[in-house]
Design a protein around this motif. Structure first.
Motif, short mmCIF file in Angstrom:
data_model
loop_
_atom_site.label_atom_id
_atom_site.label_comp_id
_atom_site.label_asym_id
_atom_site.label_seq_id
_atom_site.Cartn_x
_atom_site.Cartn_y
_atom_site.Cartn_z
N ALA A 250 26.30 39.34 -5.10
CA ALA A 250 25.72 40.69 -5.11
C ALA A 250 26.67 41.70 -5.74
CB ALA A 250 25.38 41.11 -3.69
N ASP A 251 28.00 41.42 -5.69
CA ASP A 251 28.95 42.38 -6.26
C ASP A 251 29.35 42.02 -7.70
OD1 ASP A 251 30.40 40.16 -5.71
OD2 ASP A 251 32.09 41.21 -4.77
N ALA A 252 28.60 41.12 -8.35
CA ALA A 252 28.88 40.79 -9.76
C ALA A 252 28.75 42.07 -10.59
CB ALA A 252 27.89 39.73 -10.24
N PRO A 253 29.53 42.18 -11.68
CA PRO A 253 29.52 43.41 -12.47
C PRO A 253 28.13 43.87 -12.89
CG PRO A 253 31.29 41.98 -13.21
CD PRO A 253 30.52 41.21 -12.18
N VAL A 254 27.23 42.92 -13.24
CA VAL A 254 25.89 43.34 -13.67
C VAL A 254 25.17 44.08 -12.55
CG1 VAL A 254 24.91 41.03 -13.19
CG2 VAL A 254 23.69 42.61 -14.65
N PHE A 255 25.29 43.62 -11.34
CA PHE A 255 24.57 44.25 -10.23
C PHE A 255 25.24 45.57 -9.83
CE2 PHE A 255 23.60 39.59 -9.55
CZ PHE A 255 22.40 39.67 -10.26
N ARG A 256 26.58 45.63 -9.99
CA ARG A 256 27.29 46.89 -9.76
C ARG A 256 26.80 47.93 -10.77
NH1 ARG A 256 32.51 48.38 -10.62
NH2 ARG A 256 33.04 46.62 -11.94
N PHE A 257 26.63 47.50 -12.02
CA PHE A 257 26.14 48.42 -13.06
C PHE A 257 24.72 48.88 -12.74
CE2 PHE A 257 23.73 48.67 -17.16
CZ PHE A 257 24.16 49.93 -17.52
N LEU A 258 23.86 47.92 -12.35
CA LEU A 258 22.46 48.29 -12.09
C LEU A 258 22.34 49.26 -10.93
CD1 LEU A 258 20.59 44.90 -12.63
CD2 LEU A 258 20.76 46.87 -14.17
N ARG A 259 23.08 48.99 -9.84
CA ARG A 259 23.00 49.93 -8.71
C ARG A 259 23.58 51.29 -9.10
NH1 ARG A 259 23.86 45.13 -5.52
NH2 ARG A 259 26.11 45.36 -5.80
N GLY A 260 24.65 51.25 -9.92
CA GLY A 260 25.31 52.50 -10.35
C GLY A 260 24.40 53.36 -11.22
N ILE A 261 23.70 52.73 -12.16
CA ILE A 261 22.85 53.53 -13.07
C ILE A 261 21.60 54.01 -12.32
CG2 ILE A 261 21.61 51.57 -14.15
CD1 ILE A 261 21.78 53.08 -16.80
N ALA A 262 21.07 53.15 -11.41
CA ALA A 262 19.85 53.55 -10.68
C ALA A 262 20.12 54.75 -9.78
CB ALA A 262 19.33 52.37 -9.86
N ALA A 263 21.31 54.80 -9.20
CA ALA A 263 21.60 55.87 -8.22
C ALA A 263 22.46 56.97 -8.84
CB ALA A 263 22.31 55.26 -7.01
N PHE A 264 22.63 56.96 -10.15
CA PHE A 264 23.53 57.93 -10.78
C PHE A 264 22.96 59.35 -10.61
CE2 PHE A 264 25.66 60.09 -14.36
CZ PHE A 264 26.97 59.78 -14.02
N PRO A 265 23.74 60.27 -10.06
CA PRO A 265 23.15 61.57 -9.69
C PRO A 265 23.01 62.57 -10.82
CG PRO A 265 25.45 61.45 -8.98
CD PRO A 265 25.12 60.11 -9.58
N LYS A 266 23.77 62.37 -11.92
CA LYS A 266 23.74 63.35 -13.02
C LYS A 266 22.78 62.84 -14.11
CE LYS A 266 28.56 64.46 -11.96
NZ LYS A 266 29.98 64.48 -12.39
N PRO A 267 22.32 63.72 -15.00
CA PRO A 267 21.38 63.27 -16.03
C PRO A 267 22.00 62.22 -16.97
CG PRO A 267 21.41 65.67 -15.91
CD PRO A 267 22.54 65.18 -15.05
N ILE A 268 21.15 61.27 -17.38
CA ILE A 268 21.56 60.25 -18.36
C ILE A 268 20.60 60.34 -19.55
CG2 ILE A 268 21.95 57.80 -18.81
CD1 ILE A 268 22.22 57.33 -15.83
N VAL A 269 21.17 60.40 -20.75
CA VAL A 269 20.39 60.45 -21.99
C VAL A 269 20.69 59.15 -22.75
CG1 VAL A 269 19.98 61.73 -24.13
CG2 VAL A 269 20.68 62.96 -22.05
N ALA A 270 19.66 58.56 -23.36
CA ALA A 270 19.89 57.34 -24.14
C ALA A 270 19.37 57.51 -25.56
CB ALA A 270 19.21 56.13 -23.48
#
Ligand code: COA
Length: 254
Positions: free
Chosen positions: A76-96
């Motif tokens: 569960a703490d593999a980098p991919v899942f850390r990234f996914l949880r991080g981007i899903a819960a990121f509090p500031k705006p994200i532009v792509a």
């Protein structure tokens, strides 16, 4: 790391996918670098907005398939899942800014971005079934919500790609621009956001997302469990080996 470039200026942290010869496919190290960059951007009060971008030819070909075979992310703490949880819960705006292929996570991460600008060459796809695995990044929840069930089934069960126009029609893309301008447009929009009051940005994003944040994070974990299990099974082994051997997979026995 040079496969991920991180640059901060004027309240904007830009994360550039920079492994173009391999179509910006994500290794575990790249997920780790993106997860760390998001954490740093969250903690740094001078950062107000994050931009994800590739170049005018490619956003990302998804997970690096060789890395998947050699180094499957099962914890569960593999980098991919850390990234996914991080981007899903990121509090500031994200532009792509998205040009060219956006495969797998190259598409699903966009469901966690707030504004998406696509080059007219952008091609989105979520071919998880064709790889013998299942959706990730809560896409099994968010894609049907955004597209409606039947269009989601075409995208997720068939793995059919869709182009920028279709992505804009379903609401995944804000604007289509010439590929050579996509990064500039995203940067300009990010700077406009960065000039706004941070407290209002944070509260507005929190309110828009709070209704189903817990459900999204739970779905990321549920999908991760299935995905990790399926990575070891014959269907995904056949799909990934076929990709490495540059041949069509044969699923007749799996
Ligand atoms: N993992 C590892 N390597 C990848 C990759 C991936 N996901 N996607 C592309 N590459 C590599 C190719 O093996 C090739 O390497 P080589 O030059 O050493 O042979 C290089 O990147 C260029 O890719 P190529 O397929 O020649 O480019 P293309 O422009 O013809 O096609 C794509 C681009 C994205 C359509 C195609 O590469 C593709 O379908 N990639 C796989 C996508 C995928 O299934 N991702 C997993 C999602 S979970």
């Amino acid at each position: 790391m040079s496969d991920i470039l991180i640059h901060s200026a004027d309240g904007v942290t830009t994360i550039t996918l920079n492994r173009v010869p391999k179509k910006n496919s994500f290794t575990q190290a790249m997920y780790g670098a993106c997860a760390d960059a998001l954490q740093a951007a969250k903690d740094d009060a001078s950062v107000r907005v994050v931009v994800f971008q590739g170049d005018a030819t490619v956003f990302s070909a998804g997970n690096d398939i060789g890395d998947f075979l050699n180094n499957p992310p099962r914890q569960a703490d593999a980098p991919v899942f850390r990234f996914l949880r991080g981007i899903a819960a990121f509090p500031k705006p994200i532009v792509a800014a998205v040009c060219g292929p956006a495969v797998g996570i190259g598409t699903t991460m966009l469901f966690h971005c707030d504004l998406v600008y696509a080059g007219d060459n952008a091609a989105f796809s979520m071919p998880f079934v064709n790889l013998g695995v299942c959706p990730e990044a809560a896409s099994s929840l968010l894609v049907p919500q955004m597209m409606g069930y039947h269009r989601a089934a075409e995208a997720l069960l068939m793995g059919d790609p869709f182009m920028a126009e279709a992505a804009m029609e379903v609401g995944l893309v804000n604007r289509i621009v010439p590929p050579t301008e996509a990064n500039q447009v995203a940067q300009a929009q990010a700077r406009k956001l960065a000039a706004k009051p941070l407290s209002s940005l944070l509260e507005t994003k929190r309110l828009m997302k709070s209704g189903q944040m817990a459900q999204v994070l739970a779905r990321i974990d549920e999908e991760a469990e299935s995905f990790g299990r399926m990575l070891g099974e014959p269907a995904s082994r056949e799909a990934f080996t076929a990709f490495m051997e540059k041949r069509k997979p044969d699923f007749s026995k799996v």
